[in-house]
Design a protein around this motif. Structure first.
Motif, PDB file in Angstrom:
ATOM      1  N   UNK A  57       0.835  -1.211   0.000  1.00  0.00           N
ATOM      2  CA  UNK A  57       0.000   0.000   0.000  1.00  0.00           C
ATOM      3  C   UNK A  57       0.864   1.254   0.000  1.00  0.00           C
ATOM      4  N   UNK A  58       2.033   1.191   0.632  1.00  0.00           N
ATOM      5  CA  UNK A  58       2.930   2.346   0.670  1.00  0.00           C
ATOM      6  C   UNK A  58       3.488   2.655  -0.716  1.00  0.00           C
ATOM      7  N   UNK A  59       3.893   1.610  -1.440  1.00  0.00           N
ATOM      8  CA  UNK A  59       4.425   1.807  -2.789  1.00  0.00           C
ATOM      9  C   UNK A  59       3.352   2.265  -3.764  1.00  0.00           C
ATOM     10  N   UNK A  60       2.140   1.819  -3.554  1.00  0.00           N
ATOM     11  CA  UNK A  60       1.057   2.198  -4.465  1.00  0.00           C
ATOM     12  C   UNK A  60       0.504   3.583  -4.182  1.00  0.00           C
ATOM     13  N   UNK A  61       0.835   4.128  -3.037  1.00  0.00           N
ATOM     14  CA  UNK A  61       0.327   5.441  -2.626  1.00  0.00           C
ATOM     15  C   UNK A  61       1.239   6.555  -3.158  1.00  0.00           C
ATOM     16  N   UNK A  78      -1.078  11.816   1.732  1.00  0.00           N
ATOM     17  CA  UNK A  78      -0.017  11.987   2.725  1.00  0.00           C
ATOM     18  C   UNK A  78      -0.321  11.333   4.065  1.00  0.00           C
ATOM     19  N   UNK A  79      -1.592  11.205   4.420  1.00  0.00           N
ATOM     20  CA  UNK A  79      -1.947  10.617   5.712  1.00  0.00           C
ATOM     21  C   UNK A  79      -1.638   9.119   5.770  1.00  0.00           C
ATOM     22  N   UNK A  80      -1.480   8.504   4.599  1.00  0.00           N
ATOM     23  CA  UNK A  80      -1.204   7.065   4.546  1.00  0.00           C
ATOM     24  C   UNK A  80       0.267   6.756   4.260  1.00  0.00           C
ATOM     25  N   UNK A  81       1.086   7.801   4.164  1.00  0.00           N
ATOM     26  CA  UNK A  81       2.502   7.598   3.872  1.00  0.00           C
ATOM     27  C   UNK A  81       3.190   6.945   5.061  1.00  0.00           C
ATOM     28  N   UNK A  82       3.907   5.865   4.805  1.00  0.00           N
ATOM     29  CA  UNK A  82       4.642   5.159   5.858  1.00  0.00           C
ATOM     30  C   UNK A  82       6.126   5.543   5.769  1.00  0.00           C
ATOM     31  N   UNK A  83       6.960   4.678   5.268  1.00  0.00           N
ATOM     32  CA  UNK A  83       8.389   4.971   5.137  1.00  0.00           C
ATOM     33  C   UNK A  83       8.652   5.644   3.792  1.00  0.00           C
ATOM     34  N   UNK A  84       9.071   6.937   3.780  1.00  0.00           N
ATOM     35  CA  UNK A  84       9.295   7.634   2.511  1.00  0.00           C
ATOM     36  C   UNK A  84      10.686   7.422   1.931  1.00  0.00           C
ATOM     37  N   UNK A 129      23.173  -0.839  -4.381  1.00  0.00           N
ATOM     38  CA  UNK A 129      21.775  -1.262  -4.400  1.00  0.00           C
ATOM     39  C   UNK A 129      21.041  -0.746  -3.160  1.00  0.00           C
ATOM     40  N   UNK A 130      19.714  -0.818  -3.211  1.00  0.00           N
ATOM     41  CA  UNK A 130      18.906  -0.305  -2.102  1.00  0.00           C
ATOM     42  C   UNK A 130      18.993  -1.231  -0.885  1.00  0.00           C
ATOM     43  N   UNK A 131      18.960  -0.656   0.317  1.00  0.00           N
ATOM     44  CA  UNK A 131      19.087  -1.450   1.543  1.00  0.00           C
ATOM     45  C   UNK A 131      17.753  -2.031   2.010  1.00  0.00           C
ATOM     46  N   UNK A 132      17.084  -2.747   1.119  1.00  0.00           N
ATOM     47  CA  UNK A 132      15.749  -3.260   1.429  1.00  0.00           C
ATOM     48  C   UNK A 132      15.746  -4.792   1.437  1.00  0.00           C
ATOM     49  N   UNK A 133      16.721  -5.386   2.141  1.00  0.00           N
ATOM     50  CA  UNK A 133      16.782  -6.839   2.206  1.00  0.00           C
ATOM     51  C   UNK A 133      15.448  -7.444   2.593  1.00  0.00           C
ATOM     52  N   UNK A 134      15.125  -8.649   2.102  1.00  0.00           N
ATOM     53  CA  UNK A 134      16.002  -9.534   1.317  1.00  0.00           C
ATOM     54  C   UNK A 134      16.006  -9.264  -0.193  1.00  0.00           C
ATOM     55  N   UNK A 135      15.273  -8.205  -0.649  1.00  0.00           N
ATOM     56  CA  UNK A 135      15.210  -7.946  -2.090  1.00  0.00           C
ATOM     57  C   UNK A 135      16.487  -7.303  -2.624  1.00  0.00           C
ATOM     58  N   UNK A 136      17.054  -6.366  -1.844  1.00  0.00           N
ATOM     59  CA  UNK A 136      18.221  -5.606  -2.292  1.00  0.00           C
ATOM     60  C   UNK A 136      17.990  -5.101  -3.717  1.00  0.00           C
ATOM     61  N   UNK A 137      16.936  -4.302  -3.825  1.00  0.00           N
ATOM     62  CA  UNK A 137      16.519  -3.800  -5.130  1.00  0.00           C
ATOM     63  C   UNK A 137      17.654  -3.093  -5.865  1.00  0.00           C
TER      64      UNK A 137
END
Length: 263
Positions: A57-61, A78-84, A129-137
């Protein structure tokens, strides 16, 4: 004495056929974020496409909005924004005759360090790469060098259109190493583009893109048609936003389009 056997190998040069852009964009339900750079069939316009997708939901917002000569992402609600940290950034910035397009805040890194005299590749050596383990985008980036219209100061390098693309990725999911790949296209061909995206498809963890940017066909000189082709090819459930731009390589004039699923 035995008779010798001569093995004769015949080599022939095989020209790889470019893949349909729409077929490649729609080949998987979740290519993630994607960068497309090329040249229109009439050879007049540099072509750019950048899209974002989301599963959470965060990515789709999110939506794309214009910022200066480029764009940025912002929260639709903006009220639904989690980690920006990894979803709010400027995907496109323009520095002189260079247009930078990336899937993260490395856009700013490239812009700032090139302003200090670094190259595109040197600038990206400060990032990984991005620090979003385990994906490491992977971080995917591109830069278009548009010919200079100032003939009093331009050099031979300024007089032709070229582009570069890059991917920074973990070593097969191992975050202890960053693999860096840069691809340069010094003589873009009319009707051809290259497409790079973050993921090979859906999964958990998400599998990183593999190989070099895929050569794809640009089959129209019309920006609206180019935009619709990409947007309609993307998975309807996961697509979020799309930015496209044509840049006239003779006079630098630009035309852009933005489509946001959130309205």
């Amino acid at each position: 004495m035995g008779q010798g056997i001569n093995n004769v190998f015949t080599f022939r040069r095989i020209k790889m056929e470019n893949i349909s852009l729409t077929a490649e964009v729609g080949a998987t339900s979740y290519p993630g974020r994607g960068v497309i750079i090329g040249l229109t069939p009439d050879g007049k316009n540099a072509a750019i496409g950048y899209f974002i997708m989301g599963r959470s939901s965060n990515s789709r917002n999110r939506i794309f909005v214009t910022e200066g000569e480029g764009i940025r992402t912002e929260a639709f609600d903006p009220s639904k924004l989690e980690d920006p940290s990894l979803i709010i950034y400027a995907p496109v910035r323009v520095r002189g005759n260079d247009t930078i397009v990336t899937n993260g805040d490395q856009t700013d890194t490239i812009y700032d360090l090139m302003s200090e005299g670094k190259t595109f590749e040197e600038s990206l050596r400060t990032r990984e790469f991005e620090p979003d383990g385990p994906n490491y985008t992977p971080r995917i980036s591109g830069i278009l060098h548009i010919p200079s219209t100032d003939f009093t100061t331009s050099t031979n390098e300024d007089s032709k259109y070229s582009y570069e693309m890059s991917i920074l990725k973990s070593n097969n999911g191992d975050p202890s190493a960053c693999n860096r790949y840069t691809f340069s296209y010094d003589v873009p061909l009319a009707g051809e583009a290259h497409f790079i995206h973050t993921y090979m498809g859906d999964g958990n963890p998400l599998p990183s893109f593999e190989g070099e940017p895929t050569p794809v066909k640009v089959e129209t000189n019309d920006l609206d048609e180019f935009t619709e082709q990409i947007w309609n090819a993307l998975n309807d459930e996961n697509k979020v936003s799309l930015f496209t731009r044509f840049i006239n390589i003779e006079n630098g004039e630009t035309n852009s389009r933005i489509i946001n699923k959130n309205k």
